[in-house]
Design a protein around this motif. Structure first.
Motif, short mmCIF file in Angstrom:
data_model
loop_
_atom_site.label_atom_id
_atom_site.label_comp_id
_atom_site.label_asym_id
_atom_site.label_seq_id
_atom_site.Cartn_x
_atom_site.Cartn_y
_atom_site.Cartn_z
N ARG A 111 0.95 -1.26 0.08
CA ARG A 111 -0.05 0.11 -0.08
C ARG A 111 0.64 1.37 0.05
O ARG A 111 0.15 2.46 0.21
CB ARG A 111 -1.07 -0.06 1.12
CG ARG A 111 -2.02 -1.27 1.29
CD ARG A 111 -2.79 -1.11 0.16
NE ARG A 111 -3.71 -2.54 0.14
CZ ARG A 111 -4.09 -2.83 -0.87
NH1 ARG A 111 -4.45 -2.15 -1.85
NH2 ARG A 111 -4.86 -4.22 -1.17
N ALA A 112 2.25 1.35 -0.31
CA ALA A 112 3.11 2.47 -0.17
C ALA A 112 2.90 3.13 -1.52
O ALA A 112 2.67 2.49 -2.65
CB ALA A 112 4.32 1.96 0.16
N ILE A 113 2.96 4.43 -1.47
CA ILE A 113 2.94 5.29 -2.53
C ILE A 113 4.52 5.70 -2.89
O ILE A 113 5.28 6.26 -1.97
CB ILE A 113 2.08 6.33 -2.46
CG1 ILE A 113 0.74 6.08 -2.53
CG2 ILE A 113 2.33 7.65 -3.87
CD1 ILE A 113 -0.40 7.09 -2.23
N GLY A 114 4.93 5.47 -4.27
CA GLY A 114 6.23 5.96 -4.60
C GLY A 114 5.98 7.57 -5.01
O GLY A 114 6.97 7.99 -4.59
N ALA A 115 5.33 7.68 -6.00
CA ALA A 115 5.29 9.20 -6.39
C ALA A 115 4.03 9.42 -7.20
O ALA A 115 3.48 8.58 -7.75
CB ALA A 115 6.40 9.49 -7.23
N LYS A 116 3.10 10.83 -6.91
CA LYS A 116 2.09 10.93 -7.59
C LYS A 116 2.50 11.19 -8.93
O LYS A 116 3.62 11.37 -9.26
CB LYS A 116 1.33 11.83 -6.83
CG LYS A 116 0.74 11.64 -5.15
CD LYS A 116 -0.38 10.78 -5.40
CE LYS A 116 -0.93 10.50 -4.19
NZ LYS A 116 -1.94 11.28 -3.63
N LEU A 117 1.52 11.52 -9.79
CA LEU A 117 1.67 11.88 -11.17
C LEU A 117 2.58 13.14 -11.32
O LEU A 117 2.12 14.14 -10.74
CB LEU A 117 0.28 12.10 -11.89
CG LEU A 117 0.17 11.68 -13.29
CD1 LEU A 117 0.49 10.28 -13.79
CD2 LEU A 117 -1.24 12.01 -13.67
N HIS A 118 3.61 13.14 -12.07
CA HIS A 118 4.79 14.15 -12.23
C HIS A 118 5.28 13.70 -13.67
O HIS A 118 5.25 12.65 -14.38
CB HIS A 118 5.67 14.03 -11.35
CG HIS A 118 6.29 12.83 -11.12
ND1 HIS A 118 6.01 11.57 -10.52
CD2 HIS A 118 7.66 12.70 -11.49
CE1 HIS A 118 7.00 10.81 -10.49
NE2 HIS A 118 7.93 11.21 -11.15
N TYR A 119 6.17 14.78 -14.06
CA TYR A 119 7.06 14.64 -15.38
C TYR A 119 8.43 14.99 -15.04
O TYR A 119 8.57 15.91 -14.03
CB TYR A 119 6.11 14.90 -16.54
CG TYR A 119 6.12 16.46 -16.44
CD1 TYR A 119 6.90 17.29 -17.03
CD2 TYR A 119 4.86 16.98 -15.65
CE1 TYR A 119 6.58 18.72 -17.19
CE2 TYR A 119 4.86 18.43 -15.74
CZ TYR A 119 5.68 19.26 -16.38
OH TYR A 119 5.57 20.66 -16.38
N HIS A 120 9.13 14.95 -15.74
CA HIS A 120 10.55 15.38 -15.65
C HIS A 120 10.94 16.14 -17.23
O HIS A 120 10.24 15.62 -18.12
CB HIS A 120 11.68 14.60 -15.79
CG HIS A 120 11.32 13.31 -14.73
ND1 HIS A 120 11.58 13.73 -13.21
CD2 HIS A 120 10.93 12.18 -14.52
CE1 HIS A 120 11.26 12.73 -12.48
NE2 HIS A 120 10.90 11.78 -13.37
N ARG A 121 11.60 17.35 -17.15
CA ARG A 121 11.92 18.08 -18.26
C ARG A 121 13.24 17.41 -19.10
O ARG A 121 13.31 17.59 -20.29
CB ARG A 121 11.81 19.56 -18.01
CG ARG A 121 10.57 19.89 -17.47
CD ARG A 121 10.86 21.58 -17.43
NE ARG A 121 9.53 21.96 -17.13
CZ ARG A 121 9.21 23.18 -16.32
NH1 ARG A 121 10.54 23.94 -15.96
NH2 ARG A 121 8.06 23.68 -16.04
#
Length: 171
Positions: free
Chosen positions: A55-65
């Protein structure tokens, strides 16, 4: 001495990291181990071993440039979100998922079993600083969203939705 433009100069700069080697941090049901760091790769590649508790969250929705991120699932079933709307994918051992620059992505463990994966960042953009800052930020008594966003942005991470960027389930 005249420079040789026709022949390669070979070097012995290989790096071997054994399974139990590398600096490890643990927080909020996640552990990450630095395997191949920015320093070792001349900032060209970062390789990190990630373990997500149930049930652990690594990362929410994001992006890299400026960097690409690759996920390799080694154990368990990882929930991967992609695209601006967060399309959900369940990926298992042996799966490789590639998120090139400007591709929204996020990940978490939605199962009752541990998930182990390898993350690759190319170029690495000194990603170890991000993980160290994340450790400091998420181990605070209260998570400061402004501090979190500042850390994210410094290390080439941009949340798709800043109102839902913290890696906690009660949002």
């Amino acid at each position: 001495m005249k420079e040789d433009f026709f022949n390669d100069t070979l070097e012995n700069k290989e790096v071997l990291i054994q399974p139990n080697e590398g600096e490890t941090f643990t927080m909020n049901g996640i552990s990450f181990t630095f395997k191949l760091t920015s320093e070792l790769s001349n900032d060209q590649l970062g390789v990190y071993e990630i373990v997500l508790a149930p049930r652990a969250i690594g990362a929410k929705l994001h992006y890299h440039r400026f960097m690409d991120e690759t996920f390799i699932v080694n154990k368990g079933t990882l929930t991967l979100f992609t695209g601006a709307k967060g399309n959900k994918h369940l990926i298992g051992p042996g799966t490789v998922a590639y998120a090139p620059r400007f591709t929204p992505h996020g990940f978490q463990n939605d199962t009752d079993e541990e998930v182990r994966l390898t993350l690759l960042f190319n170029p690495s953009q000194k990603r170890e600083g991000f993980f160290r800052g994340l450790y400091e930020t998420l181990n605070s008594d209260t998570i400061d969203p402004e501090k979190y966003l500042k850390l994210y942005n410094k290390y080439d991470s941009f949340p798709v939705d800043t109102s839902n960027m913290l890696p906690i389930r009660d949002q």
